[in-house]
Design an enzyme around this catalytic site. Structure first.
Site, PDB file in Angstrom:
ATOM      1  N   LYS A  88      -2.873  -6.114   8.324  1.00 23.47           N
ATOM      2  CA  LYS A  88      -3.167  -5.995   6.844  1.00 23.47           C
ATOM      3  C   LYS A  88      -2.209  -6.543   6.245  1.00 23.47           C
ATOM      4  CE  LYS A  88      -3.400  -1.666   5.257  1.00 23.47           C
ATOM      5  NZ  LYS A  88      -3.673  -0.329   4.988  1.00 23.47           N
ATOM      6  N   SER A 163      -7.120   1.588   2.483  1.00 23.73           N
ATOM      7  CA  SER A 163      -6.622   0.473   2.083  1.00 23.73           C
ATOM      8  C   SER A 163      -6.707  -0.673   3.278  1.00 23.73           C
ATOM      9  CB  SER A 163      -5.116   0.333   1.823  1.00 23.73           C
ATOM     10  OG  SER A 163      -4.471   0.868   2.674  1.00 23.73           O
ATOM     11  N   SER A 187      -6.300   5.837   4.596  1.00 23.64           N
ATOM     12  CA  SER A 187      -6.356   4.299   4.710  1.00 23.64           C
ATOM     13  C   SER A 187      -6.989   3.509   6.048  1.00 23.64           C
ATOM     14  CB  SER A 187      -5.155   3.614   4.227  1.00 23.64           C
ATOM     15  OG  SER A 187      -4.849   3.811   2.884  1.00 23.64           O
TER      16      SER A 187
END
Length: 476
Positions: A88, A163, A187
């Site tokens: 990520k 996220s 997340s």
């Protein structure tokens, strides 16, 4: 000929094929890069694809295997030899810009790997690129001002969560076999729930490379996003130092059923006093399905009464946003922040150090009190999310469900935050408590959207949670 379709080849099977020489690392990387090329334009999962570097790394991996084979030392192959994955875009990967999802930052290539990338690349994994995140990883959706939003492979009009939303979308769409996520308030589990994946948040300190600089409350940990419990276990074996792992490792033990457990069901949330929320029927259907599967597996499920201190929302918000208040952003670029980030950054900067320390002290007491209440049960159970995956633009109050993504967002920060807390009311308190938790897909709505359950375990129960996930996976 190795069948590389996600249905045929799990991450474990791919790892085994690569180790056995049935598939080259170059062929594996080329396959997944072609899937990314075909699907990412619709999903927005990847913000950067590093194809040239990936193929070079794969060639290096193939040369290493040839050398070790000639020397009779194949047992020295790294655990994830040649296995593709992605990071990520909050994680530094050498030579690739880390945008943190923000237009307010200069996007310079990282000089070296961050701890998480260094750990997994050191285990032989091949990075294919960087995946979409919300600005600074702050939200339960992966939309920002620098690239198209990350969409849900089950329904392109819906969010993949946040996220770690881009990573979850990539795994669910077969762009990578599995991926590491990071979780400071849900997340990993939120996008896992939205995209129908296994998402494990390990307990505090279990994955050393998961720690985040500036995280005074010690909320953030790294863990796996995967399609199967065994794949998640394999990634845990790569993330956790051998001396801290269970005897034999996670993968070797994941299919061993745990003894009958006492499971407590709770819909209570520390957010309910400030943001009263309704649990959608689809979430309740998933919970009912999870209860049924657990009972069929021999576990005893009963209602658990949990009461949370109503001062939690203010304290958590102070701790959660302290980092963005300290972020180095040039004054002339502040206007490029999203409304939520800009608002919470300003409030964090206005908050005194004494107030932050008071919040941190409260959260430590909250941790103690909550774990004491959970102690009556082996596992605490609830839905992963209170609502079905939300439409793109729903949190921000905007209508950016199609490209180009907006330069200006409608809505306001407080409404955005309220919607997130109502969507995922059972995630952040697990980070505060430092406990492990897993999201397990158990249900599909009539429209084909995945819904999951969350199981919160005791400290050190990561393997037990993976074993429960494996059992529920087999029962479905």
């Amino acid at each position: 000929m190795v069948d590389l379709s996600p249905q045929a080849l799990t991450a474990v099977a791919l790892r085994d094929a690569l180790a056995a020489g049935e598939l080259s690392a170059r062929d594996a990387a080329d396959h997944f890069l072609s899937v990314i090329e075909a699907r990412n334009k619709h999903l927005g999962a990847f913000i950067a694809v590093t194809a040239e570097q990936a193929m070079a790394d794969a060639s290096t991996a193939d040369n290493l295997r040839s050398k070790l084979r000639r020397e009779g030392r194949l047992s020295e192959l790294p655990l994830l030899h040649g296995v593709p994955l992605a990071f990520k875009d909050l994680t530094d990967v050498a030579g690739v810009p880390t945008t943190h999802g923000s237009a307010a930052l200069e996007h310079k290539p990282a000089p070296e790997d961050g701890a998480l990338a260094a750990t997994l690349r050191g285990q032989g994994a091949i990075s294919l690129g960087k995946t979409q995140v919300p600005e600074f990883g702050l939200t339960a959706y992966s939309e920002n001002r620098i690239a198209p939003p990350s969409r849900n492979p089950h329904s392109l009009s819906r969010s993949s969560g946040g996220s770690s939303g881009g990573s979850a979308a990539a795994v669910a769409a077969g762009m990578v076999p599995f991926a590491p996520g990071t979780d400071g308030g849900g997340s990993i589990r939120i996008p896992a729930g939205a995209c129908g994946l296994m998402g494990l948040k390990p307990g505090r300190g279990v994955v050393p490379s998961g720690a985040s600089a500036g995280d005074a409350a010690k909320l953030v940990v790294a863990g796996p996003l995967a399609r199967t419990a065994a794949d998640a276990a394999l990634l845990m074996d790569a993330l956790v130092p051998r001396e801290q792992a269970p005897d034999g490792g996670y993968l070797a033990n994941v299919d061993h059923a745990p003894m009958p457990l006492k499971v407590g069901v709770s819909l209570d949330s520390p957010w309910a006093g400030v943001f009263p929320f309704e649990v959608e029927q689809e979430a309740l259907d998933a919970l009912a399905r999870g209860i049924k599967l657990l009972e069929e597996a021999g576990h005893r499920v009963a209602e658990a009464e949990v009461r949370y201190d109503n001062r939690y929302p203010e304290a958590f918000t102070a701790a959660w946003t302290a980092g963005v208040g300290n972020a180095r952003i040039a004054p002339q670029r502040e206007a490029l922040l999203t409304p939520l980030t800009r608002t919470f950054r300003r409030r964090a900067q206005q908050r005194s150090a004494l107030k932050v320390n008071e919040a941190l002290g409260f959260l430590r007491q909250f941790e103690h009190d909550t774990i004491a209440q959970y102690a009556e049960w082996d596992v605490i159970l609830m839905p992963t999310l209170a609502q079905t995956p939300r439409p793109i633009g729903w949190f921000t109050g905007g209508g950016h469900s199609s490209e180009p993504w907006p330069s200006e967002w409608a809505g306001d920060a407080d409404e955005d935050y309220r919607r997130q807390c109502e969507y995922a009311p059972w995630s952040s308190m697990v980070n505060v408590c430092g406990l492990p938790a897993i999201s397990i897909p158990v249900f599909l709505t009539e429209s084909g959207l995945p819904m999951g359950i969350q199981l919160i375990g005791k400290m050190g129960s990561e393997l037990q949670l993976l074993q429960l996930a494996a059992i529920l996976e087999a029962f479905q």
